[in-house]
Scaffold this motif. Structure first.
Motif, PDB file in Angstrom:
ATOM      1  N   HIS A  78      92.245  85.116  67.336  1.00 39.96           N
ATOM      2  CA  HIS A  78      93.116  84.215  67.328  1.00 39.96           C
ATOM      3  C   HIS A  78      93.179  83.613  65.750  1.00 39.96           C
ATOM      4  CE1 HIS A  78      95.773  80.581  67.771  1.00 39.96           C
ATOM      5  NE2 HIS A  78      96.437  81.348  68.514  1.00 39.96           N
ATOM      6  N   ASP A 131     105.431  76.168  69.735  1.00 38.37           N
ATOM      7  CA  ASP A 131     105.339  77.087  68.715  1.00 38.37           C
ATOM      8  C   ASP A 131     106.352  76.144  67.550  1.00 38.37           C
ATOM      9  OD1 ASP A 131     106.286  79.183  67.095  1.00 38.37           O
ATOM     10  OD2 ASP A 131     105.667  80.712  68.799  1.00 38.37           O
ATOM     11  N   SER A 145      94.891  90.196  65.838  1.00 38.75           N
ATOM     12  CA  SER A 145      95.390  88.764  65.690  1.00 38.75           C
ATOM     13  C   SER A 145      96.942  88.768  65.740  1.00 38.75           C
ATOM     14  CB  SER A 145      94.546  88.121  64.777  1.00 38.75           C
ATOM     15  OG  SER A 145      94.862  86.688  64.755  1.00 38.75           O
ATOM     16  N   ASP A 183     100.841  72.721  67.236  1.00 39.69           N
ATOM     17  CA  ASP A 183     100.283  74.150  67.546  1.00 39.69           C
ATOM     18  C   ASP A 183     100.499  74.552  68.918  1.00 39.69           C
ATOM     19  OD1 ASP A 183      98.079  76.306  67.475  1.00 39.69           O
ATOM     20  OD2 ASP A 183      97.925  75.564  65.481  1.00 39.69           O
ATOM     21  N   HIS A 184     100.437  75.917  69.137  1.00 35.58           N
ATOM     22  CA  HIS A 184     100.729  76.360  70.426  1.00 35.58           C
ATOM     23  C   HIS A 184      99.412  77.292  71.154  1.00 35.58           C
ATOM     24  CE1 HIS A 184     100.823  80.133  68.013  1.00 35.58           C
ATOM     25  NE2 HIS A 184     100.643  80.631  69.175  1.00 35.58           N
ATOM     26  N   ASP A 185      98.503  76.982  70.432  1.00 37.47           N
ATOM     27  CA  ASP A 185      97.225  77.470  70.847  1.00 37.47           C
ATOM     28  C   ASP A 185      96.692  76.507  71.827  1.00 37.47           C
ATOM     29  OD1 ASP A 185      94.747  78.924  71.539  1.00 37.47           O
ATOM     30  OD2 ASP A 185      93.891  78.657  69.453  1.00 37.47           O
ATOM     31  N   ILE A 234      91.288  80.621  78.356  1.00 36.99           N
ATOM     32  CA  ILE A 234      91.397  80.888  76.883  1.00 36.99           C
ATOM     33  C   ILE A 234      90.909  82.371  76.763  1.00 36.99           C
ATOM     34  CG2 ILE A 234      90.194  80.223  74.710  1.00 36.99           C
ATOM     35  CD1 ILE A 234      90.219  77.334  75.464  1.00 36.99           C
TER      36      ILE A 234
END
Length: 254
Positions: free
Chosen positions: A8, A124, A202, A97-99, A2
């Motif tokens: 983000h 995504d 971001s 979510d893609h995070d 991360i």
């Protein structure tokens, strides 16, 4: 791994909500944004309240049992599955979510009622094919689904692309499904805030005109009170102060 040195969007949003799942880079950008555009904190919190009211309405009065939360962000109190399953324990919810940090928290914190189901898709939201294929492990896409795009579509900068993306999701679900959407309306202040947000490192987020955001509801039957500031969508208490520059709607697919 991360990246904690680069802000983000999900973690900045968490900071505005008063959460603890953020890092110094997120807090620094979040504070700068709040100084430039103080309403941003009100927008973040109004968005969560709108989400709660809309999910409660759909799970209750509208009888929806399936929810696809696109761009869900970090888990907070009164998450979609908590509210939906409080109303109807058999509700099934898929978060997207893609995070990677969002996925890690989701796996650790989000559980389901015994009667219902909660799942998480690491993808995504712009990749509708993958999202829908993975969501179908938990949701029956032949039955009505509530699609949720809350403060996320601004990450798709081109309005034509955003509209096409919405259509790709709506075309997959049957009549009787719903779209729940809100986004920031373009003003001089929100335009400047968007520029600062992008400059802060971001993922860029664009605000759009009232007309463009309203056009995302074309072909849907809007639930009263229709399209407007989310502060005014079925508030549970009298609204004090100015309605936020976050507008949206809940609409049913015919």
């Amino acid at each position: 791994m991360i990246d904690t040195a680069t802000p983000h969007s999900a973690r900045v949003w968490n900071y505005w909500l008063g959460g603890e799942d953020n890092y110094e880079a997120d807090r620094r950008l979040g504070s700068t944004m709040a100084e430039l555009y103080p309403q941003i904190i009100d927008i973040a919190r109004a968005s969560r309240r709108f989400q709660a009211r809309a999910v409660r309405h759909l799970a209750g009065e509208a009888g929806i049992r399936q929810f696809l939360d696109l761009g869900a962000g970090l888990p907070t109190a009164d998450s979609t599955h908590e509210i939906a399953q409080e109303v109807t324990p058999a509700a099934r919810v898929v978060y997207v979510d893609h995070d990677p940090i969002v996925l890690a928290h989701a796996r650790a914190l989000l559980t389901s009622s015994p009667e219902g189901a909660t799942d998480h898709v690491h993808a995504d939201l712009r990749d509708a094919g993958t999202v829908l294929r993975e969501a179908a492990r938990t949701l029956d896409l032949q039955q009505p689904v509530a699609l949720m795009l809350l403060s996320t579509l601004g990450h798709v900068a081109d309005s034509g692309e955003a509209a096409a993306l919405l259509r790709s999701y709506l075309d997959t679900v049957p009549a009787g499904s719903f779209l729940m959407l809100c986004d920031t309306i373009e003003t001089d202040e929100t335009r400047a805030a968007s520029d600062e947000y992008a400059d802060g490192g971001s993922m860029p987020y664009v605000s759009r005109s009232l007309e463009v955001v309203r056009s995302f509801a074309d072909g849907l039957d809007l639930v009263e009170p229709g399209f407007g500031s989310i502060s005014l969508w079925r508030p549970e208490e009298p609204v004090s102060g100015e309605p936020v520059d976050q507008w949206g709607f809940v609409g049913a697919k015919r």
